[in-house]
Design a protein around this motif. Structure first.
Motif, PDB file in Angstrom:
ATOM      1  N   UNK A   1     -11.259  52.893 -28.635  1.00 45.61           N
ATOM      2  CA  UNK A   1     -11.712  52.007 -27.551  1.00 45.61           C
ATOM      3  C   UNK A   1     -12.193  50.656 -28.065  1.00 45.61           C
ATOM      4  N   UNK A   2     -12.613  50.609 -29.319  1.00 47.33           N
ATOM      5  CA  UNK A   2     -13.117  49.365 -29.908  1.00 47.33           C
ATOM      6  C   UNK A   2     -12.117  48.737 -30.885  1.00 47.33           C
ATOM      7  N   UNK A   3     -10.847  49.103 -30.765  1.00 44.68           N
ATOM      8  CA  UNK A   3      -9.827  48.523 -31.645  1.00 44.68           C
ATOM      9  C   UNK A   3      -9.811  47.007 -31.493  1.00 44.68           C
ATOM     10  N   UNK A   4      -9.517  46.287 -32.572  1.00 40.34           N
ATOM     11  CA  UNK A   4      -9.549  44.818 -32.502  1.00 40.34           C
ATOM     12  C   UNK A   4      -8.491  44.208 -31.580  1.00 40.34           C
ATOM     13  N   UNK A   5      -7.414  44.933 -31.320  1.00 42.73           N
ATOM     14  CA  UNK A   5      -6.348  44.418 -30.455  1.00 42.73           C
ATOM     15  C   UNK A   5      -6.078  45.407 -29.329  1.00 42.73           C
ATOM     16  N   UNK A   6      -5.953  44.865 -28.116  1.00 42.67           N
ATOM     17  CA  UNK A   6      -5.586  45.672 -26.952  1.00 42.67           C
ATOM     18  C   UNK A   6      -4.252  45.185 -26.403  1.00 42.67           C
ATOM     19  N   UNK A   7      -3.374  46.128 -26.096  1.00 45.31           N
ATOM     20  CA  UNK A   7      -2.108  45.814 -25.431  1.00 45.31           C
ATOM     21  C   UNK A   7      -2.108  46.493 -24.067  1.00 45.31           C
ATOM     22  N   UNK A   8      -2.000  45.721 -23.015  1.00 36.63           N
ATOM     23  CA  UNK A   8      -1.852  46.272 -21.667  1.00 36.63           C
ATOM     24  C   UNK A   8      -0.360  46.435 -21.396  1.00 36.63           C
TER      25      UNK A   8
ATOM     26  N   UNK B   1      -6.278  52.582 -36.187  1.00 39.23           N
ATOM     27  CA  UNK B   1      -7.444  51.939 -35.593  1.00 39.23           C
ATOM     28  C   UNK B   1      -7.282  50.467 -35.273  1.00 39.23           C
ATOM     29  N   UNK B   2      -6.070  49.939 -35.393  1.00 36.55           N
ATOM     30  CA  UNK B   2      -5.864  48.507 -35.171  1.00 36.55           C
ATOM     31  C   UNK B   2      -5.568  48.161 -33.712  1.00 36.55           C
ATOM     32  N   UNK B   3      -5.026  49.115 -32.970  1.00 39.38           N
ATOM     33  CA  UNK B   3      -4.507  48.810 -31.636  1.00 39.38           C
ATOM     34  C   UNK B   3      -4.912  49.861 -30.620  1.00 39.38           C
ATOM     35  N   UNK B   4      -5.259  49.389 -29.440  1.00 40.02           N
ATOM     36  CA  UNK B   4      -5.448  50.251 -28.278  1.00 40.02           C
ATOM     37  C   UNK B   4      -4.379  49.878 -27.251  1.00 40.02           C
ATOM     38  N   UNK B   5      -3.642  50.869 -26.759  1.00 39.83           N
ATOM     39  CA  UNK B   5      -2.637  50.626 -25.727  1.00 39.83           C
ATOM     40  C   UNK B   5      -3.162  51.174 -24.408  1.00 39.83           C
ATOM     41  N   UNK B   6      -3.280  50.296 -23.421  1.00 40.09           N
ATOM     42  CA  UNK B   6      -3.729  50.690 -22.083  1.00 40.09           C
ATOM     43  C   UNK B   6      -2.501  50.792 -21.188  1.00 40.09           C
ATOM     44  N   UNK B   7      -2.329  51.931 -20.542  1.00 39.93           N
ATOM     45  CA  UNK B   7      -1.145  52.184 -19.722  1.00 39.93           C
ATOM     46  C   UNK B   7      -1.444  51.833 -18.272  1.00 39.93           C
ATOM     47  N   UNK B   8      -0.692  50.858 -17.767  1.00 45.03           N
ATOM     48  CA  UNK B   8      -0.893  50.333 -16.415  1.00 45.03           C
ATOM     49  C   UNK B   8       0.307  50.708 -15.546  1.00 45.03           C
ATOM     50  N   UNK B   9       0.029  51.370 -14.437  1.00 40.82           N
ATOM     51  CA  UNK B   9       1.110  51.787 -13.540  1.00 40.82           C
ATOM     52  C   UNK B   9       1.752  50.594 -12.847  1.00 40.82           C
TER      53      UNK B   9
ATOM     54  N   UNK C   1       0.991  42.662 -22.079  1.00 41.33           N
ATOM     55  CA  UNK C   1       0.195  41.488 -22.445  1.00 41.33           C
ATOM     56  C   UNK C   1      -0.544  41.801 -23.728  1.00 41.33           C
ATOM     57  N   UNK C   2      -0.386  40.912 -24.696  1.00 36.72           N
ATOM     58  CA  UNK C   2      -1.103  40.981 -25.971  1.00 36.72           C
ATOM     59  C   UNK C   2      -1.698  39.597 -26.203  1.00 36.72           C
ATOM     60  N   UNK C   3      -2.982  39.537 -26.347  1.00 34.25           N
ATOM     61  CA  UNK C   3      -3.607  38.221 -26.522  1.00 34.25           C
ATOM     62  C   UNK C   3      -3.358  37.346 -25.312  1.00 34.25           C
ATOM     63  N   UNK C   4      -2.670  36.248 -25.524  1.00 36.48           N
ATOM     64  CA  UNK C   4      -2.353  35.329 -24.425  1.00 36.48           C
ATOM     65  C   UNK C   4      -0.848  35.250 -24.188  1.00 36.48           C
ATOM     66  N   UNK C   5      -0.172  36.335 -24.470  1.00 35.75           N
ATOM     67  CA  UNK C   5       1.278  36.365 -24.275  1.00 35.75           C
ATOM     68  C   UNK C   5       1.676  37.510 -23.354  1.00 35.75           C
ATOM     69  N   UNK C   6       2.566  37.209 -22.428  1.00 33.75           N
ATOM     70  CA  UNK C   6       3.188  38.221 -21.585  1.00 33.75           C
ATOM     71  C   UNK C   6       4.617  38.423 -22.065  1.00 33.75           C
ATOM     72  N   UNK C   7       4.910  39.626 -22.532  1.00 30.81           N
ATOM     73  CA  UNK C   7       6.265  39.972 -22.950  1.00 30.81           C
ATOM     74  C   UNK C   7       6.900  40.837 -21.872  1.00 30.81           C
TER      75      UNK C   7
ATOM     76  N   UNK D   1       0.774  41.308 -32.301  1.00 30.05           N
ATOM     77  CA  UNK D   1      -0.361  42.115 -32.737  1.00 30.05           C
ATOM     78  C   UNK D   1      -0.929  41.594 -34.052  1.00 30.05           C
ATOM     79  N   UNK D   2      -0.053  41.326 -34.992  1.00 34.00           N
ATOM     80  CA  UNK D   2      -0.490  40.839 -36.304  1.00 34.00           C
ATOM     81  C   UNK D   2      -1.191  39.487 -36.176  1.00 34.00           C
ATOM     82  N   UNK D   3      -0.706  38.662 -35.259  1.00 28.27           N
ATOM     83  CA  UNK D   3      -1.350  37.355 -35.051  1.00 28.27           C
ATOM     84  C   UNK D   3      -2.780  37.539 -34.537  1.00 28.27           C
ATOM     85  N   UNK D   4      -2.993  38.553 -33.708  1.00 28.41           N
ATOM     86  CA  UNK D   4      -4.337  38.826 -33.193  1.00 28.41           C
ATOM     87  C   UNK D   4      -5.246  39.415 -34.271  1.00 28.41           C
ATOM     88  N   UNK D   5      -4.643  40.124 -35.212  1.00 33.08           N
ATOM     89  CA  UNK D   5      -5.440  40.756 -36.269  1.00 33.08           C
ATOM     90  C   UNK D   5      -5.915  39.767 -37.315  1.00 33.08           C
ATOM     91  N   UNK D   6      -5.264  38.613 -37.409  1.00 30.73           N
ATOM     92  CA  UNK D   6      -5.633  37.640 -38.423  1.00 30.73           C
ATOM     93  C   UNK D   6      -6.949  36.966 -38.085  1.00 30.73           C
TER      94      UNK D   6
END
Length: 247
Positions: A78-85, A114-122, A223-229, A242-247
């Protein structure tokens, strides 16, 4: 003879004039149209189920900080440095493709470390069966959160046709769960879904509305950071953000 030659020349001049006046501009327009189509299909806009098109929205249009994630299923710290919706539909074939080629690698290399949290959005829009799948998955998340990702993958593995015409109605999901998702009492989940259907449906709609407010208009999308893919992205495209957010 001379008259015939003059007549032929006149015809040639007329044809030449016709081509210059009409056919040449048409050819130019067709060429431009072909180039435009090539650009669209080569670069894509936003993904929709059944197209698999891909694209990246301008950085200023979205921010993961503005995505509503409370109550949604997730995997990772839950406290991973990067979240991907991640917006998806259980019947979307390109969501299945993404899960097979990308999510499994993300889980191994980023989620488990522990680097990424993926949130699943319907983002359910392929019929009643898609809604039934989303409701059942939310019931599993509430009762058996540790088994959610196992169910999620089993759903895609069992996927067949889009729409209400194959796997994904509640009965088939229950049968699959009993056979392939250990530790989950499928009948208990069905009872919970019946009890909380209104609340689950409201949460599913909230996910959909949250996505559309940020430019999501099909699946898969993330959405990762400020990007919508959008669309069935390649692993490298996702990890670059993801790597850009980890830097």
């Amino acid at each position: 003879m001379l008259g015939g030659l003059l007549t032929d020349k006149a015809h040639m001049d007329t044809n030449s004039s016709f081509m210059e006046r009409y056919l040449t501009p048409i050819a130019v327009l067709l060429g431009a149209l072909i180039l435009a189509l090539a650009y669209v299909y080569g670069h894509g806009t936003s993904g929709t189920a059944g197209t698999g098109t891909t694209g990246t929205q301008p950085a200023a249009t979205v921010d993961i900080k503005n995505v509503k994630t409370d109550g949604d299923p997730f995997i990772g710290d839950p406290n991973a440095p990067v979240t991907m919706a991640f917006w998806f539909d259980y019947q979307c074939p390109f969501c299945k493709q993404f899960d097979t080629t990308v999510t499994t690698q993300l889980y191994t290399n980023y989620v488990k470390t522990g680097k990424l949290r993926i949130v699943f959005k319907d983002f359910q829009f392929l019929g009643q069966d898609s809604l039934a799948a989303a409701e059942f998955a939310r019931g599993v998340w509430e009762l058996y959160p540790d088994q959610f990702y196992t169910l999620y993958q089993a759903m895609f593995a069992a996927q067949d046709q889009e729409g209400d015409q194959g796997f994904c109605d509640q009965a088939s999901i229950v049968t699959m769960t009993k056979a392939q998702v250990p530790g989950v009492d499928a009948d208990k989940v069905v009872a919970l879904v019946a009890e909380k259907k209104s609340a689950y449906d409201a949460a599913i709609k909230a996910d959909y509305d949250d996505g559309t407010s940020m430019g999501v208009n099909g699946t898969p999308a993330m959405i990762i950071g400020t990007q919508l893919l959008s669309g069935a992205q390649q692993y490298a495209s996702v990890t670059a953000l993801i790597d850009a957010q980890l830097k």
